[in-house]
Design an enzyme around this catalytic site. Structure first.
Site, PDB file in Angstrom:
ATOM      1  N   LYS A  32       0.851  -1.212   0.000  1.00 40.12           N
ATOM      2  CA  LYS A  32       0.000   0.000   0.000  1.00 40.12           C
ATOM      3  C   LYS A  32       0.880   1.253   0.000  1.00 40.12           C
ATOM      4  O   LYS A  32       0.682   2.172  -0.791  1.00 40.12           O
ATOM      5  CB  LYS A  32      -0.897   0.013   1.230  1.00 40.12           C
ATOM      6  CG  LYS A  32      -1.553   1.357   1.537  1.00 40.12           C
ATOM      7  CD  LYS A  32      -2.472   1.323   2.737  1.00 40.12           C
ATOM      8  CE  LYS A  32      -1.781   1.516   4.041  1.00 40.12           C
ATOM      9  NZ  LYS A  32      -1.437   2.885   4.396  1.00 40.12           N
ATOM     10  N   ASN A  33       1.910   1.266   0.862  1.00 39.95           N
ATOM     11  CA  ASN A  33       2.700   2.491   1.057  1.00 39.95           C
ATOM     12  C   ASN A  33       3.755   2.705  -0.013  1.00 39.95           C
ATOM     13  O   ASN A  33       4.527   3.650   0.051  1.00 39.95           O
ATOM     14  CB  ASN A  33       3.322   2.493   2.453  1.00 39.95           C
ATOM     15  CG  ASN A  33       2.253   2.645   3.523  1.00 39.95           C
ATOM     16  OD1 ASN A  33       1.104   2.960   3.196  1.00 39.95           O
ATOM     17  ND2 ASN A  33       2.601   2.395   4.766  1.00 39.95           N
ATOM     18  N   CYS A 126      -4.684  12.432  12.278  1.00 41.75           N
ATOM     19  CA  CYS A 126      -5.523  11.244  12.250  1.00 41.75           C
ATOM     20  C   CYS A 126      -5.384  10.612  13.630  1.00 41.75           C
ATOM     21  O   CYS A 126      -4.854  11.202  14.550  1.00 41.75           O
ATOM     22  CB  CYS A 126      -5.072  10.308  11.152  1.00 41.75           C
ATOM     23  SG  CYS A 126      -3.446   9.734  11.488  1.00 41.75           S
ATOM     24  N   ARG A 131       0.691  14.765  12.927  1.00 48.32           N
ATOM     25  CA  ARG A 131       1.326  14.476  11.625  1.00 48.32           C
ATOM     26  C   ARG A 131       1.426  15.726  10.735  1.00 48.32           C
ATOM     27  O   ARG A 131       0.757  15.858   9.721  1.00 48.32           O
ATOM     28  CB  ARG A 131       0.589  13.329  10.944  1.00 48.32           C
ATOM     29  CG  ARG A 131       0.595  12.092  11.845  1.00 48.32           C
ATOM     30  CD  ARG A 131      -0.123  10.941  11.272  1.00 48.32           C
ATOM     31  NE  ARG A 131       0.671  10.338  10.191  1.00 48.32           N
ATOM     32  CZ  ARG A 131       0.171   9.387   9.418  1.00 48.32           C
ATOM     33  NH1 ARG A 131      -1.059   8.988   9.573  1.00 48.32           N
ATOM     34  NH2 ARG A 131       0.904   8.871   8.462  1.00 48.32           N
ATOM     35  N   ASP A 315       4.492   0.499  12.153  1.00 46.85           N
ATOM     36  CA  ASP A 315       3.242  -0.075  11.645  1.00 46.85           C
ATOM     37  C   ASP A 315       3.008  -1.509  12.114  1.00 46.85           C
ATOM     38  O   ASP A 315       1.950  -2.072  11.853  1.00 46.85           O
ATOM     39  CB  ASP A 315       3.217  -0.033  10.108  1.00 46.85           C
ATOM     40  CG  ASP A 315       3.166   1.384   9.592  1.00 46.85           C
ATOM     41  OD1 ASP A 315       3.432   1.602   8.397  1.00 46.85           O
ATOM     42  OD2 ASP A 315       2.879   2.293  10.400  1.00 46.85           O
ATOM     43  N   ARG A 408      -8.820  -0.134   4.459  1.00 46.59           N
ATOM     44  CA  ARG A 408      -7.873   0.821   3.864  1.00 46.59           C
ATOM     45  C   ARG A 408      -6.579   0.122   3.459  1.00 46.59           C
ATOM     46  O   ARG A 408      -5.918   0.535   2.521  1.00 46.59           O
ATOM     47  CB  ARG A 408      -7.535   1.927   4.862  1.00 46.59           C
ATOM     48  CG  ARG A 408      -8.703   2.772   5.280  1.00 46.59           C
ATOM     49  CD  ARG A 408      -8.263   3.912   6.145  1.00 46.59           C
ATOM     50  NE  ARG A 408      -7.232   4.703   5.474  1.00 46.59           N
ATOM     51  CZ  ARG A 408      -6.729   5.833   5.968  1.00 46.59           C
ATOM     52  NH1 ARG A 408      -7.153   6.290   7.122  1.00 46.59           N
ATOM     53  NH2 ARG A 408      -5.810   6.499   5.331  1.00 46.59           N
TER      54      ARG A 408
HETATM   55  C1  EPZ Z   1       4.327   6.868   6.280  1.00 51.90           C
HETATM   56  O1  EPZ Z   1       3.560   7.912   6.842  1.00 51.90           O
HETATM   57  C2  EPZ Z   1       3.390   5.669   6.201  1.00 51.90           C
HETATM   58  N1  EPZ Z   1       2.258   5.995   5.326  1.00 51.90           N
HETATM   59  C3  EPZ Z   1       2.872   5.309   7.608  1.00 51.90           C
HETATM   60  O2  EPZ Z   1       2.077   4.121   7.477  1.00 51.90           O
HETATM   61  C4  EPZ Z   1       4.096   4.986   8.474  1.00 51.90           C
HETATM   62  O3  EPZ Z   1       3.659   4.702   9.792  1.00 51.90           O
HETATM   63  C5  EPZ Z   1       5.053   6.189   8.499  1.00 51.90           C
HETATM   64  O4  EPZ Z   1       5.432   6.535   7.140  1.00 51.90           O
HETATM   65  C6  EPZ Z   1       6.316   5.919   9.289  1.00 51.90           C
HETATM   66  O5  EPZ Z   1       6.966   4.818   8.760  1.00 51.90           O
HETATM   67  C7  EPZ Z   1       2.448   5.970   3.989  1.00 51.90           C
HETATM   68  O6  EPZ Z   1       3.532   5.696   3.502  1.00 51.90           O
HETATM   69  C8  EPZ Z   1       1.256   6.309   3.152  1.00 51.90           C
HETATM   70  P1  EPZ Z   1       6.454  10.236   8.320  1.00 51.90           P
HETATM   71  P2  EPZ Z   1       4.143   9.434   6.826  1.00 51.90           P
HETATM   72  O7  EPZ Z   1       6.408  11.477   7.516  1.00 51.90           O
HETATM   73  O8  EPZ Z   1       4.930   9.674   5.590  1.00 51.90           O
HETATM   74  C9  EPZ Z   1       6.589  13.510  11.764  1.00 51.90           C
HETATM   75  C10 EPZ Z   1       0.147   2.794   7.782  1.00 51.90           C
HETATM   76  O9  EPZ Z   1      -0.373   2.279   8.787  1.00 51.90           O
HETATM   77  N2  EPZ Z   1       6.646  14.494  10.676  1.00 51.90           N
HETATM   78  O10 EPZ Z   1       7.628   9.324   8.202  1.00 51.90           O
HETATM   79  O11 EPZ Z   1       3.023  10.337   7.152  1.00 51.90           O
HETATM   80  C11 EPZ Z   1       5.237  12.804  11.820  1.00 51.90           C
HETATM   81  O12 EPZ Z   1       4.322  13.573  12.588  1.00 51.90           O
HETATM   82  C12 EPZ Z   1       0.673   4.225   7.842  1.00 51.90           C
HETATM   83  O13 EPZ Z   1       0.292   2.218   6.670  1.00 51.90           O
HETATM   84  C13 EPZ Z   1       6.878  15.836  10.988  1.00 51.90           C
HETATM   85  O14 EPZ Z   1       7.015  16.207  12.150  1.00 51.90           O
HETATM   86  O15 EPZ Z   1       5.140   9.371   8.080  1.00 51.90           O
HETATM   87  C14 EPZ Z   1       5.567  11.488  12.496  1.00 51.90           C
HETATM   88  O16 EPZ Z   1       5.588  11.689  13.900  1.00 51.90           O
HETATM   89  C15 EPZ Z   1       0.456   4.851   9.214  1.00 51.90           C
HETATM   90  N3  EPZ Z   1       6.921  16.751   9.983  1.00 51.90           N
HETATM   91  C16 EPZ Z   1       7.004  11.207  12.007  1.00 51.90           C
HETATM   92  O17 EPZ Z   1       7.516  12.456  11.514  1.00 51.90           O
HETATM   93  C17 EPZ Z   1       6.781  16.391   8.663  1.00 51.90           C
HETATM   94  O18 EPZ Z   1       6.842  17.280   7.775  1.00 51.90           O
HETATM   95  C18 EPZ Z   1       7.080  10.189  10.884  1.00 51.90           C
HETATM   96  O19 EPZ Z   1       6.225  10.651   9.861  1.00 51.90           O
HETATM   97  C19 EPZ Z   1       6.555  15.027   8.360  1.00 51.90           C
HETATM   98  C20 EPZ Z   1       6.503  14.093   9.383  1.00 51.90           C
END
Ligand code: EPZ
Length: 439
Positions: A32-33, A126, A131, A315, A408
């Site tokens: 998915k990701n 969410c 996020r 995850d 999802r």
């Molecule tokens: C991706 O989300 C995945 N989703 C998530 O999977 C996964 O948990 C996550 O990466 C971490 O591995 C998809 O790929 C669609 P991040 P993403 O940006 O990109 C903070 C699932 O269950 N952050 O790596 O949104 C953020 O708040 C989902 O399949 C900032 O502070 O994750 C979080 O605490 C859930 N500022 C951390 O970094 C930013 O600009 C990691 O977020 C961006 C992120």
């Protein structure tokens, strides 16, 4: 623990009769990701793009709806998806679609790169934390884009993005992916430092290279991109298998003590989980495209700390915590990526798990955990998967509300579990469990 926002309006629930070890084989779908960013990246091409091994999931259909709203064409032929980006006529993603799924924000990079503008509503928080997208926006500005906010919408402008040295303050999967897509057509060379290096990011790099972009990994967490215009696909691109789906079924096998073969997966993407399971005393055999979990009488307690890849994936944190309720002794699970990824904990306690949450860690007392079936509620995708594992481990019937979250991210969830001998079926949340004194 207050219930997170977005309690479920959907009335579908999963009925599970637990207490039996899972056995047999399960085939893993495309990731998915990986599918979500690759569908967005297809907008960069000057001709139609074909993706294969695309998982048929609600989130995948949602991102295709966003692209269709922008004017692209998306046609499915089973797990093969053809995207024709040549008819894109708008660069403003519709609010009612973007607010449903954070990953929709991944259209920003390609729209900005290809059309010099993008209007994308800020993704809502969410159920696993606020996020933000501050890292995305700061990095777009490094490439010369003008970023504005108005009424919750990000307006990004930049007729010609210029290559730059970008340093990420945190390892963000989405920010790395958005900047890979933005820099793919920027003038000159962009260096991305302190990138996320999840397999799904690597899949996006490989896909962009297949479109003709010159991208190289130069050392740990460092990617160098030589921007290029007129990108075209030479042959269909096959999406990598879903390591989180694979890990979920592997953990369901361990939780129920069963022996299961997980096929069409990439064990090399699952090292952190495999090592942790072996530490717990589980025999795990790996092949090129499969892994085999041997039946277990018991498992050892351990400690788990979620980290960016190649660390233990956030995850799989809810699913691992659930499995540790059968381990003799005390385990500790620490969540370092998201602020609120424990909404399933009170529901597990209702089923008889011995858990104690303290800030971003939960202590699991296996000796005090005896899981029995109960009516429970999931508030996010991986929380639903964890409660399903708990229900499969528990004696008796469980009813898990919040099935809208599950669809999802898990293709053919009921069929795949049934294929492993599980007794599961879709019902309504009003179903009354048999011999159950849970109110
Ligand atoms: C991706 O989300 C995945 N989703 C998530 O999977 C996964 O948990 C996550 O990466 C971490 O591995 C998809 O790929 C669609 P991040 P993403 O940006 O990109 C903070 C699932 O269950 N952050 O790596 O949104 C953020 O708040 C989902 O399949 C900032 O502070 O994750 C979080 O605490 C859930 N500022 C951390 O970094 C930013 O600009 C990691 O977020 C961006 C992120």
């Amino acid at each position: 623990m207050n219930k997170p926002n977005g309690a479920n309006s959907d009335s579908r629930a999963l009925l599970v009769v637990g207490g039996k070890p899972l056995t047999g084989e399960v085939r893993i779908s495309g990731a998915k990701n990986s599918a979500l960013p690759l569908i967005c990246a297809s907008m960069l091409a000057d001709s139609p793009v074909i993706l294969t091994n695309v998982p048929l999931l609600q989130d995948v259909h949602l991102i295709c709806e966003v692209l269709t709203a922008l004017g692209a064409r998306c046609d499915f032929n089973n797990h093969e998806l053809t995207i024709d980006p040549t008819s894109i006529s708008r660069q403003d993603a519709p609010y009612e679609l973007v607010r449903k799924m954070r990953a929709s924000f991944l259209v920003t990079g390609p729209l900005l790169a290809k059309f010099g503008r993008a209007e994308v509503p800020l993704p809502g928080g969410c159920n696993i934390g606020p996020r933000p997208v501050d890292e995305h926006l700061r990095a777009f500005a490094e490439l010369g884009a003008e970023i504005e906010f108005k009424k919750g919408v990000v307006y990004a402008r930049g007729d010609t993005l210029k290559g730059a040295e970008v340093y990420f303050n945190i390892s963000s999967v989405g920010a790395t992916e958005n900047l890979l897509m933005a820099s793919a057509m920027a003038e000159g060379v962009t260096t991305l430092e302190h990138c996320a290096e999840e397999p799904e990011v690597a899949d996006l790099v490989d896909f962009l290279v297949s479109l003709g972009v010159d991208i190289r990994w130069e050392g740990p967490r460092r990617i160098v991109v030589h921007g290029k215009r007129d990108l075209r696909q030479s042959e269909p691109y096959n999406i990598i298998p879903d390591r989180i789906e694979a890990g979920t079924y592997a953990l369901a096998a361990v939780g129920t003590g069963g022996g299961v073969q997980v096929k069409n997966c990439r064990p090399q993407h699952m090292t952190a989980l495999i090592e942790k399971l072996r530490e717990m005393g589980v025999e795990v055999e790996t092949g090129d495209d499969r892994l085999t979990i041997a039946p277990t009488e018991k498992v050892e307690a351990t400690k788990v700390r979620t980290q960016p890849y190649p660390g233990f994936p956030t995850d799989l944190q809810p699913q691992m915590t659930t499995v540790l309720t059968r381990a003799g002794g005390l385990s500790v699970v620490t969540e370092t990526i998201f602020e609120q990824r424990f909404s399933y904990v009170p529901e597990l306690v209702r089923m008889g798990a011995g858990l104690l949450q303290q800030e971003n860690a939960v202590v699991v007392d296996g000796n005090k955990s005896r899981l029995t079936g109960a009516p429970v509620e999931a508030y996010d995708l991986r929380g639903f998967a964890a409660l399903t594992i708990a229900a499969l481990m528990a004696q008796g019937e469980s009813l898990i509300a919040g099935y809208n979250h599950l669809v999802r991210g898990y293709e053919d969830f009921i069929e795949k579990l049934t294929g492993l001998g599980a007794e599961v079926k879709l019902t309504d949340r009003s179903y009354k469990l048999k011999n159950n004194n849970h109110k």
